[in-house]
Design an enzyme around this catalytic site. Sequence first.
Site, PDB file in Angstrom:
ATOM      1  N   GLY A 108      -1.388  -3.333  -1.892  1.00 14.44           N
ATOM      2  CA  GLY A 108      -0.484  -4.074  -1.012  1.00 14.44           C
ATOM      3  C   GLY A 108      -1.055  -4.121   0.387  1.00 14.44           C
ATOM      4  N   GLY A 109      -0.741  -5.184   1.139  1.00 18.60           N
ATOM      5  CA  GLY A 109      -1.239  -5.296   2.500  1.00 18.60           C
ATOM      6  C   GLY A 109      -2.747  -5.235   2.546  1.00 18.60           C
ATOM      7  N   ASP A 110      -3.259  -4.304   3.358  1.00 15.33           N
ATOM      8  CA  ASP A 110      -4.711  -4.167   3.503  1.00 15.33           C
ATOM      9  C   ASP A 110      -5.219  -2.887   2.844  1.00 15.33           C
ATOM     10  OD1 ASP A 110      -3.653  -2.297   5.192  1.00 15.33           O
ATOM     11  OD2 ASP A 110      -4.588  -3.046   7.027  1.00 15.33           O
ATOM     12  N   GLU A 111      -4.501  -2.418   1.836  1.00 19.69           N
ATOM     13  CA  GLU A 111      -4.880  -1.167   1.165  1.00 19.69           C
ATOM     14  C   GLU A 111      -5.335  -1.439  -0.273  1.00 19.69           C
ATOM     15  OE1 GLU A 111      -3.171   3.363   0.354  1.00 19.69           O
ATOM     16  OE2 GLU A 111      -1.853   1.816   1.145  1.00 19.69           O
TER      17      GLU A 111
END
Length: 305
Positions: free
Chosen positions: A218-221
């Site tokens: 999720g996101g930048d992970e």
Amino acid sequence: MGTLDKKLNRAEEKFRILFENSPIGMAMVIHETGAFVEVNPSLLQSTGYTREEFLKLSFWDITPREYEQQELEQIEEINKTGKFGPNYKEYIRKDGSRFPIKISGFKLTEVDGREVVWGLIEDISENKRLEEELRYLATCDPLTQLLNRRTLNERFDLCVEFCKREAIEMAIITIDLDKFKDVNDSYGHHVGDEVLIEIAKRLQSNAKRKIDTVARLGGDEFMMILADISIHSMDNIAKRILDDIKRPIESDDYCVEISASIGVAVYPGHGSEQEVLMKLSDKAAYDVKRNGGNGYRIYGVYDNE
């Protein structure tokens, strides 16, 4: 013309309109031979035949061989009950390709004594496509095409079983991009999406084996699971991943440079439970982030900013 004749003619006209305009394929075959004697435009469109070509065929000609037993059971069902279905199988188009169908039907006797079977044949290609799309969306991240968190959890258990059986180690790697918000703020979310897609490709290039897994949490992970990797080789692997991420991402409109905070935990040295190993790799990545990012840490060993 009598009232009864008018009603019969009207009923025949209604059936003909339904037959010609139905979005569902309809066909009539001779029960004894399976030869087609009637077919509507919908089924012709699905199979690619002209009417003249189609009426030279039997249902055996457009049914793949692996459905032979199902066809025989279908015939037995008609003989016992006078109807069959709904059943699921495939038909063969004129060009040799296949498409999935849902089929049901019933038997009746014509005025000349012939037994015929009327079939309703629904082309369910679009349904199958949507099912596959929903199945894909349930397992993959739609932006990067990587596995999602749910599928990663399932793969983790399989990887642990494999490593346990083979008596090998496995690395759990958390990758958290540094200052990704600045990319979105400076260039816009569309560029941010393009950066995430490129990072996903670079991570995949470091996980080419079937036993390797890359997922977007999720996101930048992101997270990677690399089996048959020893803790002694993780320095080189983590450094290579970090260097790949740091290579400029360029297009005609922008040049983005980004780094990452990478944390590593190793099975079985750091534990055997999924929750424990992921928590430790997250903690290692967080320690790097807290110290300025742009580095990696193997849990319990040392920092490499």
